[in-house]
Design a protein around this motif. Structure first.
Motif, mmCIF file in Angstrom:
data_model
loop_
_atom_site.group_PDB
_atom_site.id
_atom_site.type_symbol
_atom_site.label_atom_id
_atom_site.label_comp_id
_atom_site.label_asym_id
_atom_site.label_seq_id
_atom_site.Cartn_x
_atom_site.Cartn_y
_atom_site.Cartn_z
ATOM 1 N N VAL A 1 0.917 -1.260 0.034
ATOM 2 C CA VAL A 1 -0.012 0.268 0.104
ATOM 3 C C VAL A 1 0.858 1.182 -0.125
ATOM 4 O O VAL A 1 0.553 2.377 -0.741
ATOM 5 N N ILE A 2 1.783 1.220 0.884
ATOM 6 C CA ILE A 2 2.843 2.379 0.739
ATOM 7 C C ILE A 2 3.290 2.510 -0.490
ATOM 8 O O ILE A 2 3.653 3.682 -1.156
ATOM 9 N N GLY A 3 3.916 1.368 -1.080
ATOM 10 C CA GLY A 3 4.555 1.552 -2.518
ATOM 11 C C GLY A 3 3.600 2.133 -3.596
ATOM 12 O O GLY A 3 3.850 2.829 -4.461
ATOM 13 N N TRP A 4 2.294 1.619 -3.356
ATOM 14 C CA TRP A 4 1.133 2.082 -4.348
ATOM 15 C C TRP A 4 1.057 3.686 -4.202
ATOM 16 O O TRP A 4 0.902 4.224 -5.394
ATOM 17 N N HIS A 5 1.224 4.381 -3.103
ATOM 18 C CA HIS A 5 1.019 5.603 -2.943
ATOM 19 C C HIS A 5 2.476 6.262 -2.961
ATOM 20 O O HIS A 5 2.833 7.673 -2.552
ATOM 21 N N TRP A 6 3.661 5.622 -3.391
ATOM 22 C CA TRP A 6 4.961 6.263 -3.343
ATOM 23 C C TRP A 6 5.263 7.462 -4.153
ATOM 24 O O TRP A 6 5.648 8.461 -3.367
ATOM 25 N N ASP A 7 4.882 7.644 -5.314
ATOM 26 C CA ASP A 7 4.932 8.637 -6.106
ATOM 27 C C ASP A 7 3.937 10.048 -5.712
ATOM 28 O O ASP A 7 4.485 11.189 -5.407
ATOM 29 N N ARG A 8 2.843 9.819 -5.282
ATOM 30 C CA ARG A 8 1.983 10.768 -5.019
ATOM 31 C C ARG A 8 2.435 11.280 -3.504
ATOM 32 O O ARG A 8 1.997 12.649 -3.568
ATOM 33 N N LEU A 9 2.517 10.700 -2.808
ATOM 34 C CA LEU A 9 3.023 10.943 -1.331
ATOM 35 C C LEU A 9 4.473 11.438 -1.145
ATOM 36 O O LEU A 9 4.800 12.045 -0.129
ATOM 37 N N ARG A 10 5.280 11.398 -2.324
ATOM 38 C CA ARG A 10 6.794 11.790 -2.411
ATOM 39 C C ARG A 10 7.451 11.047 -1.070
ATOM 40 O O ARG A 10 7.988 12.026 -0.437
ATOM 41 N N VAL A 11 7.320 9.926 -1.021
ATOM 42 C CA VAL A 11 7.788 9.101 0.314
ATOM 43 C C VAL A 11 9.484 9.372 0.180
ATOM 44 O O VAL A 11 9.836 9.704 1.290
ATOM 45 N N PRO A 12 10.155 9.028 -0.810
ATOM 46 C CA PRO A 12 11.654 9.357 -0.694
ATOM 47 C C PRO A 12 11.923 10.802 -0.072
ATOM 48 O O PRO A 12 12.710 10.993 0.784
ATOM 49 N N GLU A 13 11.447 11.899 -0.601
ATOM 50 C CA GLU A 13 11.631 13.236 -0.107
ATOM 51 C C GLU A 13 11.198 13.424 1.479
ATOM 52 O O GLU A 13 11.872 13.993 2.026
ATOM 53 N N ARG A 14 10.186 12.812 1.884
ATOM 54 C CA ARG A 14 9.452 12.998 3.247
ATOM 55 C C ARG A 14 10.775 12.147 4.086
ATOM 56 O O ARG A 14 11.195 12.514 5.230
ATOM 57 N N VAL A 15 11.023 11.035 3.620
ATOM 58 C CA VAL A 15 12.209 10.338 4.423
ATOM 59 C C VAL A 15 13.420 11.041 4.632
ATOM 60 O O VAL A 15 14.060 11.124 5.496
ATOM 61 N N ASP A 16 13.705 11.584 3.633
ATOM 62 C CA ASP A 16 15.014 12.458 3.660
ATOM 63 C C ASP A 16 14.865 13.619 4.509
ATOM 64 O O ASP A 16 15.733 13.902 5.481
ATOM 65 N N THR A 17 13.782 14.131 4.629
ATOM 66 C CA THR A 17 13.378 15.369 5.613
ATOM 67 C C THR A 17 13.650 14.767 7.062
ATOM 68 O O THR A 17 14.111 15.332 7.962
ATOM 69 N N ALA A 18 12.898 13.649 7.177
ATOM 70 C CA ALA A 18 12.907 12.894 8.600
ATOM 71 C C ALA A 18 13.961 11.984 9.091
ATOM 72 O O ALA A 18 14.032 11.593 10.131
ATOM 73 N N LEU A 19 14.837 12.067 8.078
ATOM 74 C CA LEU A 19 16.121 11.117 8.236
ATOM 75 C C LEU A 19 16.812 11.276 9.677
ATOM 76 O O LEU A 19 17.164 10.415 10.547
ATOM 77 N N PRO A 20 17.121 12.734 10.157
ATOM 78 C CA PRO A 20 17.750 12.682 11.572
ATOM 79 C C PRO A 20 16.955 12.329 12.649
ATOM 80 O O PRO A 20 17.246 11.450 13.479
ATOM 81 N N VAL A 21 15.617 12.530 12.678
ATOM 82 C CA VAL A 21 14.638 11.693 13.691
ATOM 83 C C VAL A 21 14.613 10.393 13.507
ATOM 84 O O VAL A 21 14.548 9.631 14.587
ATOM 85 N N LEU A 22 14.594 9.924 12.247
ATOM 86 C CA LEU A 22 14.393 8.466 12.133
ATOM 87 C C LEU A 22 15.594 7.716 12.660
ATOM 88 O O LEU A 22 15.597 6.528 13.203
ATOM 89 N N VAL A 23 16.876 8.310 12.624
ATOM 90 C CA VAL A 23 18.319 7.740 13.015
ATOM 91 C C VAL A 23 18.131 7.804 14.397
ATOM 92 O O VAL A 23 18.386 6.874 15.161
ATOM 93 N N ALA A 24 17.606 8.998 15.372
ATOM 94 C CA ALA A 24 17.647 9.078 16.596
ATOM 95 C C ALA A 24 16.771 7.907 17.115
ATOM 96 O O ALA A 24 16.987 7.364 18.171
ATOM 97 N N VAL A 25 15.331 8.007 16.661
ATOM 98 C CA VAL A 25 14.472 6.762 16.856
ATOM 99 C C VAL A 25 15.151 5.515 16.904
ATOM 100 O O VAL A 25 14.898 4.689 17.979
#
Length: 382
Positions: free
Chosen positions: A210-234
């Motif tokens: 389901v996440i992959g299905w919405h991959w382009d529309r939700l711009r998932v890669p860009e969102r992950v880039d933005t949240a990367l510092p938080v993701l690493v910390a968590v």
């Protein structure tokens, strides 16, 4: 550069390559330092990543195919993939039957965790029926079941009923944790060990789909880039504390269903999504800041993850049967693990170099290459 010339997401390929190394190092060199890096994070391993990423890639690719072509085209490609998976899993089972002839009864059971084939015909029927699964060679059956499930899921996603898919997947997962039925469980052979509860493992695959299905529309890669510092910390916080929490007096009595691998405990589900998302962001950063060649072994191997899995499954049978009998010393185990992964990498590079897109076309390509060589030789003589 985070994409190849063909539009592949290199960070996803690198993740799949890392999942292959995780499985190879565990199966061939468990307990050595070679296996430690990909097994340091509690309750996370290559199998979880492989299943999750398979669903993710399926969602990305088939959403684009349906948008560009049609649902019929998507379903046709999915059915072909299912047929390929059947052939691969059956081949692994048949390889176990053949390999048994090189072992004593005791050695074969230790290596494959399967009964010795006294009645070879029966074992062949089991293999062709995907009911003879040697150790390290059972994930493809789970993958095949999940791909069949995707035949029903993708048309529902096309109608934008993704909440129904997510709720249904989580509901089936809850049922699998509370009242496991026989039809949910995959065994290594009839009446044998339970190796996976597919009704539980589908939650990784389907939610990722389901996440992959919405991959382009939700711009998932860009969102992950933005949240990367938080993701690493968590991820670091969870990695350093989750094992202690599970072992605490108030939680340890529930640890069986929280972290069980066969039934995919809920902790494993959460950890899988957290770690895969974080590593995806890390690999994107590495690919942006360095040359692609830094991750080439992982990227190339991950791009041919099915081939790589089949190679390691066959090597698990062939290496102890033909080359080095088990048990192995740590140095031998690590050498074999590296050699098997190197074989996966070289095979992936060869397919890329010689443009072998589909394996069933290889004989035709070989004939065409031979004919072209003969023609060139004839012109040179004239």
């Amino acid at each position: 550069m985070t994409r190849s010339a063909h539009g592949r997401d290199l960070a996803i390929d690198a993740l799949r390559g890392l999942a292959i190394w995780s499985m190879v190092s565990l199966h061939f060199a468990d307990g050595t330092w070679a296996a430690e890096p990909t097994h340091l994070f509690p309750y996370m391993d290559g199998m979880s990543a492989f299943v999750l990423l398979s669903g993710l890639v399926l969602g990305i690719v088939h959403q684009r195919w349906i948008s560009r072509f049609s649902l019929r085209y998507s379903v046709d490609r999915l059915i072909r993939r299912i047929a390929v998976l059947y052939v691969c899993q059956a081949a692994i089972g048949l390889a176990a039957v053949v390999a048994a002839q090189a072992f004593t009864r005791r050695e074969f059971r230790r290596v494959s965790l399967l009964p010795y084939p006294d009645d070879v015909g029966e074992k062949v029927r089991w293999a062709l029926g995907l009911r003879y699964l040697p150790s390290g060679g059972n994930i493809l059956l789970l993958y095949l079941i999940l791909m069949i499930l995707a035949l029903a899921v993708i048309p529902i996603l096309m109608r934008r009923w993704w909440p129904l898919v997510v709720v249904g997947s989580i509901g089936l997962y809850v049922v699998s944790q509370t009242s496991t039925a026989g039809w949910m469980v995959v065994t290594s052979f009839p009446g044998g060990l339970e190796v996976q509860n597919w009704a539980a493992w589908q939650v990784l695959f389907v939610v990722a789909l389901v996440i992959g299905w919405h991959w382009d529309r939700l711009r998932v890669p860009e969102r992950v880039d933005t949240a990367l510092p938080v993701l690493v910390a968590v991820s670091l916080a969870v990695g350093l504390t989750v094992r202690d929490v599970i072992r605490s007096k108030s939680v340890v009595r529930h640890s069986g269903w929280l972290i069980d691998k066969v039934d995919l405990g809920v902790v494993r589900v959460i950890v899988a999504f957290l770690v895969v998302t974080t590593l995806y962001g890390v690999f994107r950063a590495v690919l942006r800041w360095t040359r692609r060649d830094v991750l080439r072994p992982l990227v190339s191997t991950g791009a041919r993850s099915l081939d790589s899995y089949v190679i390691q499954a066959l090597a698990l049978l062939a290496v102890p049967a033909v080359l080095v009998a088990r048990p192995w010393s740590p140095s031998t185990a690590m050498t074999v693990a590296v050699a098997v992964f190197a074989t996966c990498w070289l095979w992936a590079e060869a397919r890329s170099r010689f443009r072998i897109d589909k394996l069933h076309r290889l004989p035709i390509q070989m004939v065409q290459a031979g004919a072209a060589g003969i023609q060139r030789a004839g012109r040179a003589q004239r």
